[in-house]
Structure formats: C-alpha cells, structure tokens
Design a protein around this motif. Structure first.
Motif, PDB file in Angstrom:
ATOM      1  N   TRP A  10      40.201  89.348  20.815  1.00 58.57           N
ATOM      2  CA  TRP A  10      40.038  88.535  22.015  1.00 58.57           C
ATOM      3  C   TRP A  10      38.597  88.504  22.504  1.00 58.57           C
ATOM      4  CZ3 TRP A  10      37.946  92.027  25.225  1.00 58.57           C
ATOM      5  CH2 TRP A  10      38.291  93.369  25.041  1.00 58.57           C
ATOM      6  N   GLY A  11      37.743  89.347  21.948  1.00 56.20           N
ATOM      7  CA  GLY A  11      36.395  89.510  22.456  1.00 56.20           C
ATOM      8  C   GLY A  11      35.515  88.285  22.383  1.00 56.20           C
ATOM      9  N   PRO A  12      35.285  87.709  21.188  1.00 53.71           N
ATOM     10  CA  PRO A  12      34.329  86.603  21.075  1.00 53.71           C
ATOM     11  C   PRO A  12      34.648  85.413  21.964  1.00 53.71           C
ATOM     12  CG  PRO A  12      34.940  87.441  18.907  1.00 53.71           C
ATOM     13  CD  PRO A  12      35.839  88.111  19.888  1.00 53.71           C
ATOM     14  N   SER A  13      35.881  84.954  21.927  1.00 52.83           N
ATOM     15  CA  SER A  13      36.220  83.755  22.696  1.00 52.83           C
ATOM     16  C   SER A  13      36.098  84.004  24.197  1.00 52.83           C
ATOM     17  CB  SER A  13      37.641  83.292  22.349  1.00 52.83           C
ATOM     18  OG  SER A  13      38.593  84.302  22.638  1.00 52.83           O
ATOM     19  N   THR A  14      36.484  85.188  24.657  1.00 55.75           N
ATOM     20  CA  THR A  14      36.403  85.487  26.089  1.00 55.75           C
ATOM     21  C   THR A  14      34.961  85.625  26.542  1.00 55.75           C
ATOM     22  OG1 THR A  14      38.516  86.666  25.939  1.00 55.75           O
ATOM     23  CG2 THR A  14      37.196  87.033  27.910  1.00 55.75           C
ATOM     24  N   ILE A  15      34.137  86.307  25.757  1.00 54.91           N
ATOM     25  CA  ILE A  15      32.736  86.489  26.127  1.00 54.91           C
ATOM     26  C   ILE A  15      32.004  85.153  26.159  1.00 54.91           C
ATOM     27  CG2 ILE A  15      30.535  87.473  25.379  1.00 54.91           C
ATOM     28  CD1 ILE A  15      32.084  89.877  24.315  1.00 54.91           C
ATOM     29  N   ILE A  16      32.159  84.356  25.108  1.00 55.91           N
ATOM     30  CA  ILE A  16      31.485  83.049  25.068  1.00 55.91           C
ATOM     31  C   ILE A  16      31.973  82.171  26.212  1.00 55.91           C
ATOM     32  CG2 ILE A  16      31.161  80.935  23.733  1.00 55.91           C
ATOM     33  CD1 ILE A  16      29.581  83.316  22.699  1.00 55.91           C
ATOM     34  N   SER A  17      33.265  82.210  26.494  1.00 55.27           N
ATOM     35  CA  SER A  17      33.802  81.422  27.602  1.00 55.27           C
ATOM     36  C   SER A  17      33.163  81.834  28.924  1.00 55.27           C
ATOM     37  CB  SER A  17      35.321  81.603  27.681  1.00 55.27           C
ATOM     38  OG  SER A  17      35.870  80.868  28.755  1.00 55.27           O
ATOM     39  N   ASP A  18      32.970  83.132  29.128  1.00 55.45           N
ATOM     40  CA  ASP A  18      32.319  83.608  30.357  1.00 55.45           C
ATOM     41  C   ASP A  18      30.855  83.200  30.416  1.00 55.45           C
ATOM     42  OD1 ASP A  18      34.612  84.741  31.338  1.00 55.45           O
ATOM     43  OD2 ASP A  18      34.092  86.807  30.823  1.00 55.45           O
ATOM     44  N   LEU A  19      30.181  83.211  29.274  1.00 56.68           N
ATOM     45  CA  LEU A  19      28.759  82.835  29.253  1.00 56.68           C
ATOM     46  C   LEU A  19      28.546  81.361  29.579  1.00 56.68           C
ATOM     47  CD1 LEU A  19      27.395  84.740  26.100  1.00 56.68           C
ATOM     48  CD2 LEU A  19      27.296  85.426  28.499  1.00 56.68           C
ATOM     49  N   LEU A  20      29.600  80.557  29.474  1.00 58.96           N
ATOM     50  CA  LEU A  20      29.487  79.120  29.718  1.00 58.96           C
ATOM     51  C   LEU A  20      30.137  78.696  31.040  1.00 58.96           C
ATOM     52  CD1 LEU A  20      30.141  77.795  26.097  1.00 58.96           C
ATOM     53  CD2 LEU A  20      27.952  77.990  27.296  1.00 58.96           C
TER      54      LEU A  20
ATOM     55  N   ALA B 241      22.442  77.660  20.411  1.00 53.61           N
ATOM     56  CA  ALA B 241      23.553  76.743  20.649  1.00 53.61           C
ATOM     57  C   ALA B 241      24.635  76.916  19.588  1.00 53.61           C
ATOM     58  CB  ALA B 241      23.052  75.299  20.668  1.00 53.61           C
ATOM     59  N   GLY B 242      24.226  77.161  18.337  1.00 50.02           N
ATOM     60  CA  GLY B 242      25.208  77.433  17.286  1.00 50.02           C
ATOM     61  C   GLY B 242      26.015  78.677  17.562  1.00 50.02           C
ATOM     62  N   PHE B 243      25.378  79.691  18.128  1.00 51.95           N
ATOM     63  CA  PHE B 243      26.071  80.916  18.529  1.00 51.95           C
ATOM     64  C   PHE B 243      27.124  80.612  19.589  1.00 51.95           C
ATOM     65  CE2 PHE B 243      25.841  84.286  21.904  1.00 51.95           C
ATOM     66  CZ  PHE B 243      26.617  85.237  21.266  1.00 51.95           C
ATOM     67  N   LEU B 244      26.798  79.765  20.551  1.00 52.29           N
ATOM     68  CA  LEU B 244      27.718  79.428  21.632  1.00 52.29           C
ATOM     69  C   LEU B 244      28.858  78.530  21.171  1.00 52.29           C
ATOM     70  CD1 LEU B 244      25.098  78.703  24.443  1.00 52.29           C
ATOM     71  CD2 LEU B 244      26.504  80.755  24.201  1.00 52.29           C
ATOM     72  N   THR B 245      28.652  77.779  20.096  1.00 47.21           N
ATOM     73  CA  THR B 245      29.679  76.855  19.605  1.00 47.21           C
ATOM     74  C   THR B 245      30.436  77.397  18.399  1.00 47.21           C
ATOM     75  OG1 THR B 245      27.959  75.722  18.331  1.00 47.21           O
ATOM     76  CG2 THR B 245      28.538  74.787  20.474  1.00 47.21           C
ATOM     77  N   ASP B 246      30.260  78.667  18.105  1.00 47.84           N
ATOM     78  CA  ASP B 246      31.022  79.337  17.052  1.00 47.84           C
ATOM     79  C   ASP B 246      30.728  78.776  15.668  1.00 47.84           C
ATOM     80  OD1 ASP B 246      32.756  81.295  16.135  1.00 47.84           O
ATOM     81  OD2 ASP B 246      34.511  79.983  16.236  1.00 47.84           O
ATOM     82  N   GLU B 247      29.472  78.393  15.443  1.00 49.80           N
ATOM     83  CA  GLU B 247      29.080  77.987  14.099  1.00 49.80           C
ATOM     84  C   GLU B 247      28.839  79.225  13.233  1.00 49.80           C
ATOM     85  OE1 GLU B 247      25.707  75.452  14.180  1.00 49.80           O
ATOM     86  OE2 GLU B 247      26.810  73.697  14.903  1.00 49.80           O
ATOM     87  N   GLN B 248      28.747  79.021  11.955  1.00 50.23           N
ATOM     88  CA  GLN B 248      28.423  80.114  11.049  1.00 50.23           C
ATOM     89  C   GLN B 248      26.906  80.322  11.039  1.00 50.23           C
ATOM     90  OE1 GLN B 248      30.602  82.108   9.437  1.00 50.23           O
ATOM     91  NE2 GLN B 248      32.184  80.987  10.565  1.00 50.23           N
TER      92      GLN B 248
END
Length: 450
Positions: free
Chosen positions: A148-158, A192-199
């Motif tokens: 659950w970590g990545p999606s929750t953290i990125i969501s909070d950062l945005l 931006a790629g980091f925030l959009t879950d790119e590789q």
C-alpha cells in the motif's frame, strides 16, 4: 474615555500588524487552502493519509502521522550522504535564504517560528528527493516495498494543500548534483515520471517545461497536459473550427434542436449515444489522456484506469485549476465530459467493453458513482471550456434525424448476424424476382423484326 482610548489603540495595533503582513506578502500565492465547507464534506480527498508535507497539516505530524516523521529523519541522513562536500550547515543556510520567499507562497499566514519553518522545508524537500533518487536507481526505499506504500505516498504528495514551494526542492537538488551539471528538463521529466509511476529505465520524456513550476501537483499537471492543449485551451484537438461548424450546420439534416447558440452543458450518456450509432474506440495514445476526438460518428478516447486513488487525484487537479491564473481548466473539462458519458453501470460496462476505461473498482456501479460524484466538483464556464466544441458536434450528431433513422435501421435490421443474413437474403430474392419479372415481361414489349 479610557475604554474608547483602549479600543482605539487595539484597532490601530491590529491595523499595523495587517499592514506589516500585507507589506510582507507578494500577493501571488501558489499554495492555497481548500474552502472549509468543501474540505469538511470530503476530508479524505484533501487531507494526507500517510505523509504530511508543508505547514497546513503540521498538527498531523505530531499526532496521526508521527510515524512518518521518524522516516523523514532516516531519509534525511541518507540524503546528506549523497554529497559529502556539503554539510548540514550549508543545507540549512540555503533553505534559510529562501524562507521569506517560501512564506509568501502560502495563502494563510504560517504560524511557525523561523527554525521550525526552515526545518520543515528542509526535511520535506529531502524526503521527496531521497525517495525519487532511490526510485531513479531502481532501488526503491523500504516505504515503497509495502503493497500500500507507493500509491498512498504518491497520492499524498499530489494533494493540493500538502505542498512546499518547488524552488526549495530544486535548490536542494542543485546542491546534491552541483549547479554546473544540473539539467533542468531531464530532472523535471524524471521527477514527473516518478510521480506518474513510470519505469525508471524509460528515457525521460522531451517536453517544453515552463519557466516557473509552483509545486509537485503543478509539475504533475504540466506533465499530463501536453503543451499543445495549454496553447489551444478553447479548441478541442481535431475538432472543427468555426467555419467548419457553420458548414456542418448547413449540410447536416436539420432538426429543431440543431440551432445551438451555446455549447450544451452535457452530452448524452454512452448507452444513449451508442443507440444512435455512435461508436467508441480507445485511442492508441495513453500518454495523452485529453486527446479525445469525434469524427464520422466515432468517439475516440484514450484509455483511463479507474482505481481508488484516481478520485483523489482528479479532485485535487480540479482544485488546482480553479486557482491557476491562466484559467485553462482542461482536466476539469475532461471530468465534465466523462461525467456526461457515464451515468449508470451500463455506461461503464459499455465503455469497458470498448477498452476506453479499465475499471479496477469492485463493481461497475461503484465506477458510475465515482464519476457522478467527481463531476460535482467540476464547476466552470460550460459555454467556454476545452471540450465545448466536442460537446456541440456530438450533440448535433445525436439529434440529427438522419443519424437517428440510420441508427434505428441498424438496430432493427442489423442487430445480429442472423438478421444481416435475413436482410441480405431478402434483397437477393427481391433482385431475382425483379429479374424474373423483367425477362417475363420483356418478350411482350420486344419490337417485332421483319
């Protein structure tokens, strides 16, 4: 008289404090508060669940989100090891030099002492960058290894309110990388790629980045909305211009509803459009979510994944567009379009069948509610928005008597393979009967020879 004098002194003192505050701020706020009545009804959409960034949720740091503050200390230590030539004092000194400018970015007076404010900026900026650096090296932090970590953290950062000024992040990155080796365009595209879950292995996207970026949500908005949309914010891609729409008005079969003075506030839902022979296809350009086109009865829409974090993201992007000075509400216009197309679970099922949406929620009904609730916050000028032309030509196509008659013919006589075979067979029999009649009658009318 003493009470009047006392009141006069109090008012003058307050006025002097306000004048000092007004002299202090620049008036060009970039980080705002959501109105209380909006936030209270949808707290889960605006408040951080795991990571507090910036001063607006400082109380969360001390209480509900205290555990992540310990993680910020750990990541701060890791960040300091990336450039051994820079010590703690140099980082503090650099951020301290930005304090006044950073305070001016917030629409509310930040009630933190200087050291507290500078430490907050330093720790939050290092937290964001250290997570980014580890992602870039394909060695994600332990916080990202939980499901659950990545999606929750990125969501909070945005989140709209959960931000620090982007120039603080850039300054810290410059210290680590060195001013001479800093490539701004590559850094922005990678972040931006980091925030959009790119590789991280993907090459950075080449973009014309603006000179000023306010914060991470602003960076994300520029990344997902291509420049061509921002430059033509009132003309839908591939939609007809004014002269072409006037020509269409004359050559399209007339109805009483064709004389449109303003674009409609919404278009018919997907199932209704499908009943009038409008087809749906997904565009092969998923990186441009707003490249929606309508031509010759075909509505092409890039695929959209719907999950639990999308509503939070869209809601905060809408909030951002309400406060952007340029007024280019492209995300808001897109949400209004999708809200019009999706009213019921049948609309969701239809669009999923054609690959337009990928529903990751528990049911089609939940996805329909997702869009219906999301559209509640998409208030804007319906007569002058990004997809206004698209709304108009879709409505005209739907209301055309010719198109409706053709759709009725297709649904009544060509709605299954057997129906098509029957119609074709009937046409062949009719043709054969006509030929037989011609050959039977022809000898009687054939001119006599001799």
């Amino acid at each position: 008289m003493e009470r009047e004098a006392s009141l006069e002194i109090t008012l003058k003192q307050r006025l002097q404090e306000d004048l000092c505050w007004m002299d202090y701020i620049s008036g060009s706020f970039t980080i705002f508060r959501i109105p209380t009545n909006v936030r209270e009804s949808n707290k889960d959409l605006y408040e951080p669940r795991m990571v507090s960034i910036g001063p607006y949720y400082n109380d969360h740091r001390r209480k509900r989100l205290k555990s992540i503050e310990d993680q910020k200390w750990r990541l701060f230590r890791s960040f300091l090891g990336r450039n051994t030539a820079a010590d703690v004092e140099s980082y503090v000194r650099s951020v301290k030099s930005l304090e006044d400018r950073a305070r001016q970015c917030y629409s509310e007076c930040v009630d933190l002492r200087s050291d507290e404010f500078v430490q907050m900026l330093l720790f939050d900026g290092c937290f964001i960058l250290e997570l980014f650096y580890k992602w870039l090296c394909d060695n994600p932090d332990s916080l990202f290894k939980e499901g659950w970590g990545p999606s929750t953290i990125i969501s909070d950062l945005l989140l709209f309110e959960n931000q620090i000024p982007f120039f603080v992040i850039e300054k810290l990155h410059n210290i680590v990388q060195g001013e001479t080796s800093y490539n701004r365009d590559v850094f922005l595209s990678r972040l931006a790629g980091f925030l959009t879950d790119e590789q991280p292995s993907q090459p950075p996207r080449k973009m014309a980045w603006p000179e000023t970026i306010n914060h991470l949500l602003d960076l994300y908005h520029y990344f997902i909305v291509p420049t061509r949309h921002l430059q033509n914010s009132h003309t839908t891609p591939d939609s007809p211009g004014l002269w072409k729409r006037r020509l269409m008005h004359w050559i399209t079969p007339r109805t009483n509803q064709m004389h449109v003075t303003r674009p409609p506030r919404q278009v018919p839902c997907a199932t209704d459009l499908y009943e009038t022979a409008i087809k749906f296809t997904k565009k092969r350009s998923p990186e441009d979510l707003f490249d929606v086109t309508f031509e010759r009865g075909v509505l092409q829409i890039p695929p959209l994944k719907i999950d639990s974090n999308q509503k939070t993201l869209f809601t905060n992007l809408i909030a951002l567009e309400k406060h952007k000075a340029d007024g280019r509400q492209i995300v808001t216009s897109y949400v209004a379009l999708m809200d019009s197309l999706i009213n019921t679970k049948e609309d969701v099922a239809l669009l999923q069948r054609f690959g337009v949406i990928h529903n990751m929620l528990s049911s089609h009904q939940e996805a329909a509610i997702f869009f219906n609730n999301l559209g509640d916050g998409a208030s804007f000028d319906y007569g002058n928005h990004y997809f206004a032309d698209l709304f108009t030509i879709i409505q005209q196509h739907h209301d055309s008597n010719w198109n409706r008659s053709w759709a009725r013919l297709l649904h009544d006589y060509f709605n299954s393979p057997w129906a098509v075979i029957s119609v074709v067979a009937a046409m062949i029999l009719l043709g054969l009967s006509t030929l037989q009649t011609i050959f039977t009658v022809y000898p009687y009318f054939k001119p006599s020879q001799g």
